[in-house]
Motif scaffolding. Structure first.
Motif, short mmCIF file in Angstrom:
data_model
loop_
_atom_site.label_atom_id
_atom_site.label_comp_id
_atom_site.label_asym_id
_atom_site.label_seq_id
_atom_site.Cartn_x
_atom_site.Cartn_y
_atom_site.Cartn_z
N GLY A 185 0.80 -1.22 0.00
CA GLY A 185 0.00 0.00 0.00
C GLY A 185 0.83 1.27 0.00
O GLY A 185 0.30 2.36 0.15
N ILE A 186 2.15 1.14 -0.16
CA ILE A 186 3.04 2.31 -0.18
C ILE A 186 3.33 2.67 -1.63
O ILE A 186 3.81 1.83 -2.41
CB ILE A 186 4.36 2.00 0.56
CG1 ILE A 186 4.06 1.62 2.01
CG2 ILE A 186 5.30 3.19 0.51
CD1 ILE A 186 5.29 1.13 2.78
N ALA A 187 3.07 3.90 -2.02
CA ALA A 187 3.28 4.32 -3.40
C ALA A 187 4.76 4.46 -3.70
O ALA A 187 5.54 4.85 -2.83
CB ALA A 187 2.58 5.66 -3.66
N LEU A 195 8.94 17.84 -9.19
CA LEU A 195 8.60 18.92 -10.11
C LEU A 195 9.56 20.06 -9.78
O LEU A 195 9.61 20.53 -8.64
CB LEU A 195 7.15 19.38 -9.92
CG LEU A 195 6.69 20.47 -10.89
CD1 LEU A 195 6.44 19.87 -12.27
CD2 LEU A 195 5.43 21.16 -10.38
N VAL A 196 10.32 20.51 -10.76
CA VAL A 196 11.31 21.55 -10.53
C VAL A 196 10.70 22.90 -10.92
O VAL A 196 10.23 23.08 -12.05
CB VAL A 196 12.59 21.29 -11.35
CG1 VAL A 196 13.63 22.39 -11.07
CG2 VAL A 196 13.18 19.93 -11.00
N THR A 234 1.71 19.18 -3.31
CA THR A 234 2.23 17.86 -2.92
C THR A 234 1.17 17.05 -2.20
O THR A 234 1.04 15.84 -2.38
CB THR A 234 3.48 18.02 -2.04
OG1 THR A 234 4.49 18.72 -2.79
CG2 THR A 234 4.03 16.66 -1.62
N LYS A 235 0.37 17.73 -1.38
CA LYS A 235 -0.73 17.06 -0.68
C LYS A 235 -1.72 16.46 -1.68
O LYS A 235 -2.23 15.35 -1.48
CB LYS A 235 -1.45 18.06 0.23
CG LYS A 235 -2.52 17.44 1.12
CD LYS A 235 -3.34 18.50 1.82
CE LYS A 235 -2.49 19.38 2.71
NZ LYS A 235 -3.32 20.38 3.44
N ARG A 236 -1.96 17.16 -2.76
CA ARG A 236 -2.94 16.71 -3.75
C ARG A 236 -2.39 15.65 -4.69
O ARG A 236 -3.14 14.78 -5.16
CB ARG A 236 -3.44 17.90 -4.58
CG ARG A 236 -4.20 18.94 -3.80
CD ARG A 236 -4.66 20.08 -4.71
NE ARG A 236 -5.34 21.12 -3.96
CZ ARG A 236 -5.94 22.17 -4.52
NH1 ARG A 236 -5.94 22.31 -5.84
NH2 ARG A 236 -6.54 23.09 -3.77
N THR A 237 -1.10 15.74 -5.01
CA THR A 237 -0.53 14.89 -6.07
C THR A 237 0.48 13.86 -5.58
O THR A 237 0.74 12.89 -6.30
CB THR A 237 0.16 15.77 -7.12
OG1 THR A 237 1.29 16.42 -6.52
CG2 THR A 237 -0.79 16.80 -7.69
N GLY A 238 1.09 14.10 -4.43
CA GLY A 238 2.16 13.23 -3.97
C GLY A 238 3.51 13.56 -4.58
O GLY A 238 4.53 12.94 -4.27
N PHE A 273 0.23 22.04 -10.90
CA PHE A 273 0.86 23.07 -10.06
C PHE A 273 0.27 24.44 -10.36
O PHE A 273 -0.08 25.21 -9.45
CB PHE A 273 2.36 23.09 -10.31
CG PHE A 273 3.12 24.06 -9.44
CD1 PHE A 273 3.60 23.67 -8.20
CD2 PHE A 273 3.34 25.37 -9.85
CE1 PHE A 273 4.29 24.57 -7.38
CE2 PHE A 273 4.02 26.28 -9.06
CZ PHE A 273 4.49 25.87 -7.81
N VAL A 274 0.13 24.76 -11.67
CA VAL A 274 -0.44 26.05 -12.06
C VAL A 274 -1.88 26.17 -11.58
O VAL A 274 -2.29 27.21 -11.04
CB VAL A 274 -0.37 26.23 -13.60
CG1 VAL A 274 -1.10 27.50 -14.03
CG2 VAL A 274 1.09 26.28 -14.06
#
Length: 338
Positions: free
Chosen positions: A15-17, A23-24, A45-49, A265-266
């Motif tokens: 269960g660990i991604a 993303l730079v 990061t919270k939304r996408t990991g 991100f945008v």
């Protein structure tokens, strides 16, 4: 290869991604990077990991580096001033945006869409500011022309990396606009005795104001509020002619391999709640019309909550400003340095 596949299966089973690529994001350093990290990157990061790695530098230095790495960009996303964003797109460094992938843009003011390649995230002004503890009690600024006054002699600090603000102001005082800026040259030449120092970066500007070497500056409003929060007694003034509006914009690098994450991100940066947090940190004006600005912040000079307020300021289109910037810098260096 089989080992990597087995590791991926094992991670999936627990269960660990698997670790995501970074993303730079190219941005300025200091409080600019810190604010973007706290308001935008954390939520992204919270939304996408996907973690965000910031690479920092000055406005023009970052443009130069982007040109040198064209085709194999070192950054996936770039935050820069909107007129310099024009230079990125003119050099084919930004990809044409698919606005369907940026749904929060629908809630933004029309001025947010700077071009097919860049989107404004927030606005601010460059305007006169001064140390109230270092200037005479009767000193005040109501107009740009007050910077030419005797009380400012050998006290004024100006940016030389982008002298557009004082050049545009001098043109306006001379009855012209940015395109006819040369009509303001006689006035600019009269300003020389008042100039104490020129600053090359936000950090230099802040140091000159902090030490009092230049107790009067043409100052970025965000920097003024940052220093006020540190206890430095600064008064920022929007002159009767208006402040020179700046907009910081975001673009996605042409050739990025992280396009999907870049669009997310945008879009995250334009989310109304993210905009509220970012503008509370920076003390700037949001581009999302649904972002709430507190009554207290709305009273601050340089904070705008409507298109009508913005239109009362000094606005110059990005193309004009970008194309004239090299000429302005050259003239300023040759004629305004002592």
């Amino acid at each position: 290869m089989k080992g990597l596949l087995a590791a991926a299966i094992l991670l999936a089973g627990t269960g660990i991604a698997p670790a995501q690529e970074e993303l730079v994001v190219s941005i300025w350093g200091g409080n600019w990077r810190d604010g973007a990290q706290e308001a935008i990157a954390t939520e992204f990061t919270k939304r996408t990991g996907v973690e965000v790695k910031f690479v920092t530098g000055g406005t023009m230095d970052r443009l130069t580096k982007a040109k040198l790495s064209a085709g194999a960009p070192q950054a996936d996303v770039t935050l820069t001033t909107s007129h310099v964003a024009y230079l990125y797109s003119a050099s084919d460094l930004f990809e044409k945006l698919d606005v369907s992938k940026i749904p929060n843009l629908k809630e933004a003011y029309p001025i947010a869409l700077r071009s097919p390649y860049a989107i404004g995230l927030y606005s601010y002004v460059y305007a006169p500011a001064y140390r109230t503890d270092l200037m005479p009690d009767d000193f005040k600024i109501t107009s740009w022309k007050d910077l030419w006054g005797d009380q400012v002699k050998d006290k004024l600090g100006l940016p030389d990396f982008d002298p557009s603000h004082i050049i545009i102001a001098a043109a306006k005082l001379s009855g012209a606009d940015a395109k006819d800026w040369k009509k303001g040259i006689p006035l600019l030449e009269k300003l020389k005795p008042n100039i104490k120092a020129l600053y090359q970066s936000d950090a230099t500007s802040q140091e000159l104001m902090k030490t009092g070497e230049t107790p009067v500056q043409v100052l970025l409003s965000i920097n003024a509020y940052h220093q006020m929060s540190q206890g430095i007694p600064i008064k920022l003034v929007i002159p009767e002619e208006g402040g020179v509006v700046g907009i910081d914009a975001v673009g996605i690098s042409a050739g990025t391999k992280m396009a999907d994450a870049a669009y997310q991100f945008v879009n995250t940066a334009l989310d109304p709640k993210v905009q509220e947090k970012l503008c509370e940190l920076y003390k700037c004006s949001p581009m999302n019309a649904k972002a709430h600005v507190s009554d207290e912040m709305a009273k601050l000079p340089g904070i705008f909550t409507s298109d009508e307020q913005l239109e009362k300021q000094i606005l110059v289109d990005d193309e004009t400003r970008a194309k004239l910037l090299p000429e302005w810098k050259s003239w300023f260096t040759e004629n305004m340095t002592r």
